[in-house]
Design an enzyme around this catalytic site. Sequence first.
Site, PDB file in Angstrom:
ATOM      1  N   ASP A   1       0.856  -1.171   0.000  1.00 42.60           N
ATOM      2  CA  ASP A   1       0.000   0.000   0.000  1.00 42.60           C
ATOM      3  C   ASP A   1       0.903   1.236   0.000  1.00 42.60           C
ATOM      4  OD1 ASP A   1      -2.256   1.648   0.108  1.00 42.60           O
ATOM      5  OD2 ASP A   1      -3.284   0.339   1.531  1.00 42.60           O
TER       6      ASP A   1
ATOM      7  N   GLU B   1     -10.411   6.196   4.684  1.00 42.90           N
ATOM      8  CA  GLU B   1      -9.414   5.577   5.557  1.00 42.90           C
ATOM      9  C   GLU B   1      -9.560   6.042   7.004  1.00 42.90           C
ATOM     10  OE1 GLU B   1      -5.526   5.006   3.804  1.00 42.90           O
ATOM     11  OE2 GLU B   1      -6.306   5.393   1.800  1.00 42.90           O
TER      12      GLU B   1
END
Length: 540
Positions: A294, A502
Site C-alpha cells: 500500500d 481511511e
Amino acid sequence: MAPEARGEAAPVYRDASAPVEARVRDLLGRMTLREKAAQMAQIERTVATPRALTDFGAGSVLNAGGSTPRDRASPADWAAVVDGMQRLALSSRLGVPILYGTDAVHGHNNVYGATVFPHNVGLGASRDGELARRIGEATALEVRATGIHWTFAPCVAVCRDPRWGRCYESYSEDPEIVRSLTTIVSGLQGQPPADHPHGYPFLASPRENVLACAKHFVGDGGTDKGVNEGNAICSYEDLEAIHMIPYPDCIAQGVATVMASYSKWNGEPLHSSRYLLTDVLKGKLGFKGFLISDREGTDRICEPQKPRGSDYRYCIAQSVNAGMDMIMIPHRFEKFLDDIVFLVETGEIPMSWIDDAVERILRVKFISGMFEHPFSDQSLLDIVGCKEHRLLGREAVRKSLVLLKNGKDQKEPFFPLAKEAKRILVAGTHANDIGYQCGGWTIAWHGDSGKITPGTSILEAIQESVGVQTEVVYEKCPSEAMIETGVFSYAVVVVGEVPYAEWTGDRTDLSIPFNGSDLITCVASKIPTLVIVISDLEGH
C-alpha cells in the site's frame, strides 16, 4: 536503437508469439540490478519525470486519490498524460512499458464525469454477484478509455466492526457474501477459460479489460476496535475462516495483483510477514501474479513512520524479504533504487528474491498485452459516463437500497409515495448534494460536498418524478414554523455522514451528524415522513 532497427533479430521478449515465461526469462536476463529495482518501484504521477521513466525505467506509476492532471480533467486529458508517460518508458534502454494504476473503486471515481457506482457496502446489500460483474465490465471500459491499465480494486475486506473508517469499502461482515461478490474480478479482467492455470494472472483484452487488485491482504477488516491500520488479534484459523475466504476465489479468477494491508496480525505488520505473504499467499494459495505494498506501507513497518537512512533500508529489506514484489513508494524513487542496490550488494536481500519479484511483475506486463498495445484507444473516450453505464448505476442503486421500515403498520404501508401529492417537503443536509451522495474516494481522496461531478441529486430526482401540479418545497433545515404551518402531504428527510476515507472515517460515535436525528424527530412529529439515510454502514 532497437536491434530490429539495426537489422538484427528481435529479442525473444519482443516476440508476441513466444511463450510468456520465455519472454519473462529473456527480458530478466538482460536487466541490470538497478533496472530490476526500478521495475519494483511504483511512483506518483507528479514525480514521473523523463529521468524517472526513461533514464531509470520505473516500473509503474499511480495517481493518488485526488491527484489529477488538472481540475475537471477530461478523459482525453487523462489519456494524453498516461500515453505521454508511456512514450517516455518505451524510450528507456529496454523499452519496458509502465503499468499505470488508479483507485477506481466504485467506478472510475477519480475522473470528472465518469460513472459513479455505489460503494462496496451498497453492492453487498444487493447480494447480486452478476450485478458486481457487470459493474466491473463497465468500470474497466471507462478506465481503459483514459489509458489506464490497472485498478486497485476490489477491496475484499470482511468488516467486523462498523467503527472502522473503511467499512464502506467492504461488501459485508459475512465472508460468504464478500466471496460471492468477487465476481467483479472477472468483470474487470474478463473471464478466464476453464483450463486456465490456477493462480496464473489473466487479462482477456488489452482494449476492454483492466488488471484487478484484491486488497488488503489480510485481516484489514478485523482490527481491534475497528481501528484503521490497527491490529487483528486472532488465531490463524479465524484469520483463514473469516478474512482470507475471498482470496482463493479472486485467485481462481486469475486476479493479477494483490495489495498488502497496512494492518498487523497479532502485532506483526502485514508488510513484513513472510509467513502470510510468501508461505500462505504465494505458497498455499498458489498466487502467481505480483504483490504490491500500500502507499508508503513499507515505510510504516518502522516507528516513527517515514524513516530515513539506514532505517528506511531496513524497512525495504524487511518487506522485500517477506515477499513484497512492488513497492508503492511513491515519491522517494532514486533513494529507493540506491537502497535496493545497496541491500543486494551487501547480501541483506538475496538476488533470488529480486528476480522472483521482477519475474512476477514482467509476467503481468506480458499477459496484459502491454508490449503490443501500450497506448490508449481513443475510440473508447465517449464511453466514459455513457447512458448505458449510468442506467447500470441506477440499477445498482435500486438494488442496494435497504428498506428498514415501511410505515408504522404493515397493513398500511407508507410506500409507494403519491406522485400527485399537492405539496411535498424535502429537507436535510444530503437532499441536494452530489458529493455527499457519492461519499469518499470520489474526485478527491476523501470525497467532498457539492456538485463535484455531474449527477442527479435526490431533490432533483423527486422534482423530475412528481406530477406537474405537485409543489416541491426544499429547505435544508426547515424552521418549526414551516413544519407546523406548511400543510405538506408528506416529507422526505435526507440525512447522513460526511464523506471520508481511511483513518479519517474511524468513529467511536455512530450517531447521525448535523443533528440529523433532531431534524427527523422535528419533521416526523408533524408530517408523515420518509427518512433516507446516506450511510457507509448500510448493509452491515
